[in-house]
Enzyme design. Structure first.
Site, PDB file in Angstrom:
ATOM      1  N   HIS A  50       1.177   5.529  -2.120  1.00 35.40           N
ATOM      2  CA  HIS A  50       0.381   6.629  -3.182  1.00 35.40           C
ATOM      3  C   HIS A  50       1.624   6.691  -3.693  1.00 35.40           C
ATOM      4  CE1 HIS A  50      -3.961   6.439  -1.136  1.00 35.40           C
ATOM      5  NE2 HIS A  50      -2.884   5.826  -0.032  1.00 35.40           N
ATOM      6  N   ASP A  94       2.356   3.345   2.789  1.00 35.55           N
ATOM      7  CA  ASP A  94       1.088   4.595   2.882  1.00 35.55           C
ATOM      8  C   ASP A  94       2.195   5.672   1.337  1.00 35.55           C
ATOM      9  OD1 ASP A  94      -1.570   5.086   2.318  1.00 35.55           O
ATOM     10  OD2 ASP A  94      -1.295   6.624   4.963  1.00 35.55           O
ATOM     11  N   TRP A 131       0.423  14.077   3.055  1.00 27.48           N
ATOM     12  CA  TRP A 131      -0.051  13.202   4.881  1.00 27.48           C
ATOM     13  C   TRP A 131       1.104  12.666   5.056  1.00 27.48           C
ATOM     14  CZ3 TRP A 131      -1.684  12.529  -0.569  1.00 27.48           C
ATOM     15  CH2 TRP A 131      -3.201  12.968  -0.582  1.00 27.48           C
ATOM     16  N   GLN A 137      -9.805   9.288  -4.463  1.00 27.60           N
ATOM     17  CA  GLN A 137      -9.063  10.128  -3.468  1.00 27.60           C
ATOM     18  C   GLN A 137     -10.858  10.980  -3.324  1.00 27.60           C
ATOM     19  OE1 GLN A 137      -5.958  10.513  -1.267  1.00 27.60           O
ATOM     20  NE2 GLN A 137      -8.013  10.915  -0.422  1.00 27.60           N
ATOM     21  N   HIS A 169      -9.544   2.175   0.652  1.00 27.39           N
ATOM     22  CA  HIS A 169      -9.761   2.652   1.878  1.00 27.39           C
ATOM     23  C   HIS A 169     -10.524   2.647   2.411  1.00 27.39           C
ATOM     24  CE1 HIS A 169      -6.484   4.023  -0.494  1.00 27.39           C
ATOM     25  NE2 HIS A 169      -5.744   5.128   1.270  1.00 27.39           N
ATOM     26  N   HIS A 188       1.140  -0.561  -0.138  1.00 27.51           N
ATOM     27  CA  HIS A 188       0.018  -0.023   0.057  1.00 27.51           C
ATOM     28  C   HIS A 188       0.957   1.586  -0.220  1.00 27.51           C
ATOM     29  CE1 HIS A 188      -3.994   2.265   1.129  1.00 27.51           C
ATOM     30  NE2 HIS A 188      -3.430   2.704   1.116  1.00 27.51           N
ATOM     31  N   GLU A 207     -11.144   5.240   7.439  1.00 28.32           N
ATOM     32  CA  GLU A 207      -9.769   5.620   8.376  1.00 28.32           C
ATOM     33  C   GLU A 207     -10.197   7.162   8.977  1.00 28.32           C
ATOM     34  OE1 GLU A 207      -6.519   7.529   4.738  1.00 28.32           O
ATOM     35  OE2 GLU A 207      -5.120   7.439   6.504  1.00 28.32           O
TER      36      GLU A 207
HETATM   37  N1  17E Z   1      -5.518   9.193   1.197  1.00 34.49           N
HETATM   38  C1  17E Z   1      -5.790   8.914   1.887  1.00 34.49           C
HETATM   39  O1  17E Z   1      -7.369   8.798   1.967  1.00 34.49           O
HETATM   40  N2  17E Z   1      -5.853   7.968   3.359  1.00 34.49           N
HETATM   41  C2  17E Z   1      -3.997   7.690   3.054  1.00 34.49           C
HETATM   42  N3  17E Z   1      -4.305   7.447   3.954  1.00 34.49           N
HETATM   43  C3  17E Z   1      -3.549   8.651   2.079  1.00 34.49           C
HETATM   44  C4  17E Z   1      -4.016   9.709   1.189  1.00 34.49           C
HETATM   45  C5  17E Z   1      -2.241   8.697   1.829  1.00 34.49           C
HETATM   46 FE   FE2 Z   2      -3.799   4.635   1.550  1.00 35.50          FE
END
Ligand code: 17E
Ligand code: FE2
Length: 446
Positions: free
Chosen positions: A63, A313, A319, A156, A214, A61, A217
């Protein structure tokens, strides 16, 4: 004459410390046998002298499209997921093909140098220009001979809550991704979140793709999209082709719901990915004290039989400002964050950046040090897995498709303590070091 012979290696997961010779030819492991004195000719010979041979690290994982953009156009000063998304929304307006290609190929070179030969990257597809996606698809195909890259179409800014979100996801599938993503906790309503998962699974089924969402989170114990994703994994038949990433809300679920959830997850066959560096940093930002850790229930879900992997990540992006693309660092931080610090749990942390991550990526058919598998492996000058994690040992050799693609000389810190002979100190206990052949020089002879 074979292409590559690795002499006197120790297989990292072997029950014995027997030395083996690994024969590689045509990019494949053709034979593994106990070391013999028999003369074998090879174009390249590595004298491993007891060094551990491990399958490569796997990044489940990351980005890549956002990597190396920290501070552009501004820093995420609150350290929240939400400000990260806002910073990225500004930065992505100035993406160009060259910008993406330069940053991503640099980070992929870091990964290979650190021993990572399989990577799953999310790519933001809430961008109608698809600049990043097209650049990543091209890089994936160009770098295939060294690194195995999977791409996830990651919405996103949402599927249901973003203009044309559904069409963008479908178009990304047509352009050639490996997996479909989602972000249900970011959708405007709970119902939008549920529909977004159903839609993502539908796209994956129609295009024959994997799913990696995702999921939850957020530090909100009421965010429970994981049960929806797992149920969809079961009912669609996709099962272990589905991954739930982050699931940090699980760190706030109470015992009654956690118990119910374990059963749903186990039955579904779904994989979990925890990203300890980033979620230790992003979560708990709205808490006073006591402040939550904000990680998913790694130890508990492993104990229940669910496959869990550790991912990075982010590498220097909105982030997360830090990062070096090195999974052994993730294993160490993950051990602390999850309190997985008994001897067996330390080994489990290594597994979460190797075979457990490979299972998440559905690449077990081409992963592992076995005859007939691609010759992808690492030589690690460590005593054992525990020592590897504790001392954060770098691979002396990274071998991809039977070719040496990265080498790191042994560390040579010499301590000159008054009254003692100069000595080599690297955190190894003297009693372990005495006579330990694995500290011998690893030599590559061409
Ligand atoms: N975008 C998101 O929604 N969550 C994350 N942890 C990252 C990007 C890195
Ligand atoms: Fe992520």
């Amino acid at each position: 004459m074979i292409d590559l012979l690795i002499r006197e290696a120790r297989l990292i997961d072997a029950a014995t410390s027997e030395f083996v010779d690994i024969h590689c030819d045509g990019g494949v492991i053709v034979k593994i046998q106990p070391t013999t004195s028999e003369a074998i000719t090879a174009r390249t010979v590595i004298e491993a002298r007891g060094t551990l041979a491990s399958p490569p690290y796997v990044e489940p994982h990351v980005h890549l499209d956002t990597a190396l953009t920290a501070g552009e156009p501004r820093w995420n000063l609150s350290g929240t997921l939400w400000e990260g998304i806002a910073c990225w929304a500004e930065r992505k307006k100035s993406l160009t093909r060259e910008d993406v290609t330069d940053r991503v190929s640099e980070v992929l070179r870091w990964y290979v140098a650190n021993g990572v030969l399989h990577v799953r990257s999310h790519v933001d597809v809430t961008d109608p220009s698809f600049v990043a996606l097209d650049a990543l698809i091209e890089l994936r195909d160009q770098m295939r001979d060294v690194i195995d890259l999977q791409l996830v179409a990651f919405p996103q800014e949402g599927i249901e809550s973003f203009p044309n979100g559904r069409e963008l996801l479908e178009e990304a599938a047509r352009r050639g991704v490996d997996a479909i993503g989602a972000i249900p906790h970011f959708e405007d309503t709970r119902e939008d979140g549920v529909r977004s998962i159903e839609y993502a699974v539908d796209v994956a089924l129609r295009h024959g793709l994997l799913v990696d969402a995702h999921c939850d989170e957020i530090d909100d114990e009421q965010s429970r999209f994981i049960e929806v994703l797992a149920t969809q994994a079961l009912r669609s038949g996709l099962r272990d082709k589905v991954t739930a990433s982050h699931t940090t809300a699980m760190g706030s679920y109470g015992p009654a719901y956690s118990y119910k959830l374990q059963r749903i997850l186990l039955r579904s066959g779904i994989n979990l990915v925890s990203n300890p560096l980033i979620n230790l940093h992003l979560q708990g930002r709205f808490d006073g004290y006591p402040k939550r850790r904000g990680l998913t229930q790694v130890k508990e879900m492993l104990a229940a039989g669910v496959n869990v992997a550790f991912g990075h990540d982010d590498i220097m992006d909105p982030w997360y400002p830090l990062g070096t693309a090195n999974p052994i660092q993730i294993a160490l931080v993950g051990a602390h964050a999850t309190q997985m610090t008994s001897p067996d749990e330390i080994v489990e942390c290594y597994r979460m950046v190797t075979d457990r991550a490979a299972a998440t990526l559905n690449v077990m058919d081409r992963y592992g040090i076995d005859e007939g598998k691609p010759a992808n492996l690492l030589l690690l000058p460590a005593l054992d897995t525990f020592d590897l994690v504790r001392r954060q040992v770098r691979p002396s050799h990274v071998i991809s498709r039977g070719r040496i693609v990265a080498t790191t000389p042994a560390s040579t810190t010499t301590l000159q303590w008054p009254g003692r002979e100069p000595e080599f100190v690297d955190g190894v206990r003297m009693k372990d070091a005495a006579g330990a052949s694995w500290r011998g020089e690893v030599k590559s002879v061409s």
